[in-house]
Design an enzyme around this catalytic site. Structure first.
Site, PDB file in Angstrom:
ATOM      1  N   TYR A 139     -44.711 -42.635 -10.657  1.00 37.33           N
ATOM      2  CA  TYR A 139     -44.431 -42.825  -9.228  1.00 37.33           C
ATOM      3  C   TYR A 139     -45.365 -41.933  -8.416  1.00 37.33           C
ATOM      4  CZ  TYR A 139     -41.534 -43.166  -4.948  1.00 37.33           C
ATOM      5  OH  TYR A 139     -41.069 -43.381  -3.673  1.00 37.33           O
ATOM      6  N   LYS A 168     -46.140 -46.985  -9.685  1.00 38.06           N
ATOM      7  CA  LYS A 168     -45.578 -47.308  -8.382  1.00 38.06           C
ATOM      8  C   LYS A 168     -46.450 -46.630  -7.337  1.00 38.06           C
ATOM      9  CE  LYS A 168     -41.540 -46.909  -5.351  1.00 38.06           C
ATOM     10  NZ  LYS A 168     -40.176 -46.372  -5.170  1.00 38.06           N
ATOM     11  N   ILE A 210     -41.399 -52.601  -6.112  1.00 37.10           N
ATOM     12  CA  ILE A 210     -40.176 -51.821  -6.101  1.00 37.10           C
ATOM     13  C   ILE A 210     -39.733 -51.765  -4.648  1.00 37.10           C
ATOM     14  CG2 ILE A 210     -39.104 -49.599  -6.599  1.00 37.10           C
ATOM     15  CD1 ILE A 210     -41.108 -49.266  -8.876  1.00 37.10           C
TER      16      ILE A 210
END
Length: 305
Positions: A139, A168, A210
């Site tokens: 992330y 992400k 996401i």
């Protein structure tokens, strides 16, 4: 459904909010119902315990209870929790506990509070990735966590850890998607992490999303991703124009409060949050309500509530 064993992170994954009862405890009944409702709209898995999930306000046992509820609710579909901790050891323990309750993947975050150089951040992330055999999403959200993982650094980590299978990307710069796609192995999927960059991100090479506003608008979110993925530019543009005022609620400081308020206003949750967050002021609610009401008056043909 677009995930596969070779690409576990392709498709649409809600960053699911954590619902709270009036006494502040986690509302597991609604959590189960909410996750199943979003999965029925065509989502490919669920990402709890992220920023939107208020993971920093949850105790370890609460986190594990959330994961147990979702693993049971999704009945084999992947639960991919955020793994965030003040310490590397704490993150490793959480990763292993998540594996042990049946999670299908992990999303590794940089450490809370402490930020430093690539040598230290790489060591932290490598420990989380290596903690289990599960596929992992890295992330990258420099705005929130003050650590910016650049494409060559992520490629270095992916070259050393075969189970790093996703990124992400939440820097807000879609050129990062292009840079990542050019340097990462094809086995590593890139997921858009900011709601108002999804169409641009997919055009640049992202294969997953996401999503945040999906907690109130799952059918619309899945439809938008599919149109962008399939190259149906005109239809995607029409839906995106409608959706953007709502999606932009995901990229401001009070995005957790705002998304939960949208859930409450649309009949899909409660606006309750945990301190240090407080619920929105009346003025903030009025502003958000105007955005919701404007959107509700002109829902594009072909998407449902």
């Amino acid at each position: 459904m677009t995930t596969s064993p070779s690409h576990p992170f392709r498709g649409v994954f809600p960053a699911i909010t954590t619902p709270f009862n009036a006494d502040g405890s986690v509302d597991h009944g609604f959590l189960r119902e909410h996750a199943r409702w979003m999965m029925a709209a065509g989502c490919d898995g669920m990402i709890p315990l992220g920023s939107l999930g208020e993971t920093n306000t949850l105790e370890h046992d609460e986190k594990m209870a959330v994961l147990e509820t979702l693993v049971d609710a999704l009945d084999g579909k992947p639960v991919i929790p955020g793994i965030a901790s003040l310490s590397t050891a704490g993150g490793v323990r959480l990763a292993q506990a998540a594996r042990d309750v049946g999670c299908g993947g992990l999303m590794a975050l940089p450490p809370y509070v402490y930020t430093s150089d690539w040598r230290e951040m790489k060591a932290h992330m490598a420990a989380l990735v290596a903690a289990t055999e599960l596929p992992v999403i890295l992330y990258n959200n420099p705005g929130a966590y003050r650590t910016d993982f650049l494409a060559p650094q992520i490629a270095e980590l992916a070259g050393e850890h075969a189970n790093l299978r996703g990124v992400k990307e939440s820097s807000g710069d879609v050129r990062r998607v292009t840079a990542l796609r050019a340097i990462l192995p094809e086995s590593v999927d890139i997921l858009v992490g900011l709601d108002d960059a999804i169409v641009e991100g997919v055009a640049a090479g992202a294969t997953g999303w996401i999503a945040g506003l999906i907690n109130a608008y799952p059918a619309e979110s899945v439809r938008l991703f599919e149109l962008a993925r399939d190259g149906r530019a005109m239809e995607a543009a029409e839906l995106y124009r409608w959706f953007l005022p709502l999606l932009r609620l995901d990229v401001v400081n009070k995005f957790v409060q705002l998304i939960k308020f949208v859930q409450e206003e649309t009949g899909h949750g409660s606006a309750r949050v945990r301190a240090p967050r407080l619920e929105l002021t009346d003025a903030e609610k009025a502003e958000a309500r105007a955005v919701i009401e404007a959107a509700s008056g002109r829902v594009p043909v072909g998407v449902g509530a």
